[in-house]
Design a protein around this motif. Structure first.
Motif, mmCIF file in Angstrom:
data_model
loop_
_atom_site.group_PDB
_atom_site.id
_atom_site.type_symbol
_atom_site.label_atom_id
_atom_site.label_comp_id
_atom_site.label_asym_id
_atom_site.label_seq_id
_atom_site.Cartn_x
_atom_site.Cartn_y
_atom_site.Cartn_z
ATOM 1 N N LEU A 1 0.761 -1.203 0.053
ATOM 2 C CA LEU A 1 0.060 -0.106 0.031
ATOM 3 C C LEU A 1 0.950 1.271 0.170
ATOM 4 C CD1 LEU A 1 -3.091 0.068 0.231
ATOM 5 C CD2 LEU A 1 -2.870 0.416 2.757
ATOM 6 N N GLY A 2 0.404 2.401 -0.504
ATOM 7 C CA GLY A 2 1.258 3.529 -0.424
ATOM 8 C C GLY A 2 0.763 4.544 -1.622
ATOM 9 N N ALA A 3 0.902 5.617 -1.490
ATOM 10 C CA ALA A 3 0.816 6.634 -2.536
ATOM 11 C C ALA A 3 1.400 6.433 -3.955
ATOM 12 C CB ALA A 3 1.020 8.085 -2.089
ATOM 13 N N PRO A 4 0.840 6.907 -4.803
ATOM 14 C CA PRO A 4 1.596 6.862 -6.264
ATOM 15 C C PRO A 4 3.027 7.621 -5.761
ATOM 16 C CG PRO A 4 -0.448 8.014 -6.842
ATOM 17 C CD PRO A 4 -0.266 7.692 -5.097
ATOM 18 N N GLY A 5 4.191 6.868 -6.595
ATOM 19 C CA GLY A 5 5.602 7.536 -6.088
ATOM 20 C C GLY A 5 6.200 7.003 -4.614
ATOM 21 N N ALA A 6 5.375 6.380 -4.050
ATOM 22 C CA ALA A 6 5.905 5.765 -2.818
ATOM 23 C C ALA A 6 7.056 4.747 -3.064
ATOM 24 C CB ALA A 6 4.812 5.113 -1.934
ATOM 25 N N GLY A 7 7.206 4.238 -4.069
ATOM 26 C CA GLY A 7 8.109 3.177 -4.581
ATOM 27 C C GLY A 7 7.609 1.887 -4.418
ATOM 28 N N LYS A 8 6.429 1.659 -4.605
ATOM 29 C CA LYS A 8 5.535 0.218 -4.394
ATOM 30 C C LYS A 8 6.345 -0.791 -5.294
ATOM 31 C CE LYS A 8 1.425 1.336 -5.064
ATOM 32 N NZ LYS A 8 1.463 2.668 -5.253
ATOM 33 N N GLY A 9 6.563 -0.280 -6.798
ATOM 34 C CA GLY A 9 6.940 -1.013 -7.921
ATOM 35 C C GLY A 9 8.385 -1.424 -7.409
ATOM 36 N N SER A 10 9.344 -0.395 -7.042
ATOM 37 C CA SER A 10 10.756 -0.867 -6.797
ATOM 38 C C SER A 10 10.795 -2.071 -5.625
ATOM 39 C CB SER A 10 11.581 0.166 -6.486
ATOM 40 O OG SER A 10 11.426 1.349 -7.391
ATOM 41 N N GLN A 11 10.096 -1.578 -4.610
ATOM 42 C CA GLN A 11 9.955 -2.815 -3.605
ATOM 43 C C GLN A 11 9.553 -4.007 -4.025
ATOM 44 O OE1 GLN A 11 11.759 -1.943 -0.720
ATOM 45 N NE2 GLN A 11 12.258 0.088 -1.673
ATOM 46 N N ALA A 12 8.394 -4.174 -5.007
ATOM 47 C CA ALA A 12 7.867 -5.150 -5.323
ATOM 48 C C ALA A 12 8.912 -6.006 -6.185
ATOM 49 C CB ALA A 12 6.736 -4.968 -6.350
ATOM 50 N N GLU A 13 9.845 -5.471 -6.757
ATOM 51 C CA GLU A 13 10.813 -6.206 -7.427
ATOM 52 C C GLU A 13 11.897 -6.970 -6.543
ATOM 53 O OE1 GLU A 13 13.871 -4.552 -10.864
ATOM 54 O OE2 GLU A 13 11.741 -3.517 -11.201
ATOM 55 N N LEU A 14 12.035 -6.239 -5.743
ATOM 56 C CA LEU A 14 12.911 -6.670 -4.657
ATOM 57 C C LEU A 14 12.559 -7.818 -3.778
ATOM 58 C CD1 LEU A 14 14.741 -3.320 -3.644
ATOM 59 C CD2 LEU A 14 15.954 -5.315 -5.100
ATOM 60 N N ILE A 15 11.110 -7.585 -3.521
ATOM 61 C CA ILE A 15 10.455 -8.707 -2.645
ATOM 62 C C ILE A 15 10.180 -10.028 -3.369
ATOM 63 C CG2 ILE A 15 8.206 -9.149 -1.530
ATOM 64 C CD1 ILE A 15 7.984 -6.051 -0.803
ATOM 65 N N THR A 16 9.947 -9.929 -4.675
ATOM 66 C CA THR A 16 9.730 -11.089 -5.502
ATOM 67 C C THR A 16 11.094 -11.831 -5.571
ATOM 68 O OG1 THR A 16 8.145 -9.780 -6.815
ATOM 69 C CG2 THR A 16 9.178 -11.696 -7.945
ATOM 70 N N LYS A 17 12.191 -11.188 -5.951
ATOM 71 C CA LYS A 17 13.578 -11.902 -5.670
ATOM 72 C C LYS A 17 13.736 -12.477 -4.557
ATOM 73 C CE LYS A 17 16.402 -9.307 -8.970
ATOM 74 N NZ LYS A 17 17.034 -8.024 -8.843
ATOM 75 N N GLU A 18 13.714 -11.828 -3.269
ATOM 76 C CA GLU A 18 13.837 -12.319 -1.982
ATOM 77 C C GLU A 18 12.963 -13.505 -1.668
ATOM 78 O OE1 GLU A 18 16.310 -10.947 -0.033
ATOM 79 O OE2 GLU A 18 15.969 -12.587 1.454
ATOM 80 N N TYR A 19 11.679 -13.360 -1.843
ATOM 81 C CA TYR A 19 10.978 -14.461 -1.402
ATOM 82 C C TYR A 19 10.414 -15.292 -2.424
ATOM 83 C CZ TYR A 19 11.250 -11.461 2.830
ATOM 84 O OH TYR A 19 11.836 -10.721 3.667
ATOM 85 N N GLY A 20 10.563 -14.955 -3.698
ATOM 86 C CA GLY A 20 9.780 -15.846 -4.708
ATOM 87 C C GLY A 20 8.350 -16.086 -4.935
ATOM 88 N N ILE A 21 7.850 -14.922 -4.529
ATOM 89 C CA ILE A 21 6.551 -14.977 -4.489
ATOM 90 C C ILE A 21 6.025 -14.220 -5.982
ATOM 91 C CG2 ILE A 21 5.513 -15.438 -2.253
ATOM 92 C CD1 ILE A 21 5.425 -12.667 -1.916
ATOM 93 N N PRO A 22 4.750 -14.460 -6.484
ATOM 94 C CA PRO A 22 4.550 -13.784 -7.900
ATOM 95 C C PRO A 22 4.210 -12.235 -7.502
ATOM 96 C CG PRO A 22 3.174 -15.469 -7.540
ATOM 97 C CD PRO A 22 3.900 -15.733 -6.336
ATOM 98 N N HIS A 23 4.523 -11.485 -8.457
ATOM 99 C CA HIS A 23 4.396 -9.969 -8.284
ATOM 100 C C HIS A 23 3.122 -9.545 -9.153
ATOM 101 C CE1 HIS A 23 5.773 -5.676 -9.405
ATOM 102 N NE2 HIS A 23 4.873 -5.681 -8.908
ATOM 103 N N ILE A 24 1.963 -9.178 -8.669
ATOM 104 C CA ILE A 24 0.708 -8.944 -9.346
ATOM 105 C C ILE A 24 0.389 -7.340 -9.412
ATOM 106 C CG2 ILE A 24 -1.518 -9.259 -9.852
ATOM 107 C CD1 ILE A 24 -1.114 -11.903 -8.209
#
Ligand code: ADP
Ligand code: ZN
Length: 210
Positions: free
Chosen positions: A6-29
């Motif tokens: 959750l977060g405002a536009p520009g909060a960096g959700k997309g960038s964090q999502a990329e790293l989270i997917t790599k770290e935990y191997g869960i699909p990014h939607i």
């Protein structure tokens, strides 16, 4: 692990999502990415979504919810997923509650002036890469060499609208999930990696709980 970013536009959700997917191997939607790939492919949904997105408005709930429902029913989401950009309204949150049980909602909180600076400096590439004029002075992509562009919804009027829509329609979800006891907030004002170390601290605990 079933999580929502959750977060405002520009909060960096997309960038964090990329790293989270790599770290935990869960699909990014990402619903934003789903709409953009529909636009690129020229589908009916894409055409419909674009008329809202370009103005900084939310795509109506009925359509958005259908896209997410279809994606979550695929096999790779059975044991976990990370939703980025969904839910963005109370209707969407209530829908999600009906079809699954979340482990954690990660709220990335960023001061308003930082958000504005990030959004107005954002440059995108057709390959999906995103840069900021702050740290990337050239107008070509480091990954593929294509020329960067400003997304229609990153233009000034649309940015203003997106932030208004966030305040009015999406921000109430912070309280909604806090009341359910599954909200964790991290401050995302510094670099992507600084934020990720906070994110990882939070998610490691969730991950252990299994
Ligand atoms: P940002 O988070 O920077 O606004 P996104 O890529 O997440 O960018 O979303 C881009 C646009 O796609 C939004 O402004 C909105 O028009 C549409 N969109 C994405 N997710 C949703 C959603 N869950 N509900 C309605 N519209 C959405
Ligand atoms: Zn590129």
């Amino acid at each position: 692990m079933k999580i929502v970013l959750l977060g405002a536009p520009g909060a960096g959700k997309g960038s964090q999502a990329e790293l989270i997917t790599k770290e935990y191997g869960i699909p990014h939607i990402s619903t934003g990415d789903a709409f953009r790939s529909n636009i690129k492919a020229g589908t009916e949904i894409g055409l419909y979504a674009k008329s809202f997105m370009d103005k900084g408005l939310l795509v109506p709930d009925e359509v958005t919810v259908k896209i997410v429902e279809a994606r979550l029913s695929q096999g790779d989401c059975a044991s976990g997923f990370m939703l980025d950009g969904f839910p963005r309204s109370l209707v969407q949150a209530e829908f999600l509650d009906k079809i699954t049980a979340l482990d954690c909602v990660l709220n990335i909180s960023v001061p308003f002036d930082v958000i504005l600076k990030r959004l107005s400096g954002r440059r995108s590439c057709s390959c999906g890469a995103i840069y900021n004029t702050d740290s990337h002075k050239s107008d070509s992509c480091l990954k593929c060499g294509n020329t960067l562009f400003i997304r229609d919804d990153d233009k000034e009027e649309a940015i203003k609208k997106r932030l208004e829509v966030y305040q009015a329609i999406t921000a109430p979800l912070v309280d909604y999930y806090a009341q359910k006891g599954i909200l964790s907030t991290v401050i995302g004002a510094e670099t992507i990696l600084d934020t990720f170390s906070l994110v990882k601290n939070t998610l490691d605990l969730v991950w252990k709980k299994g």
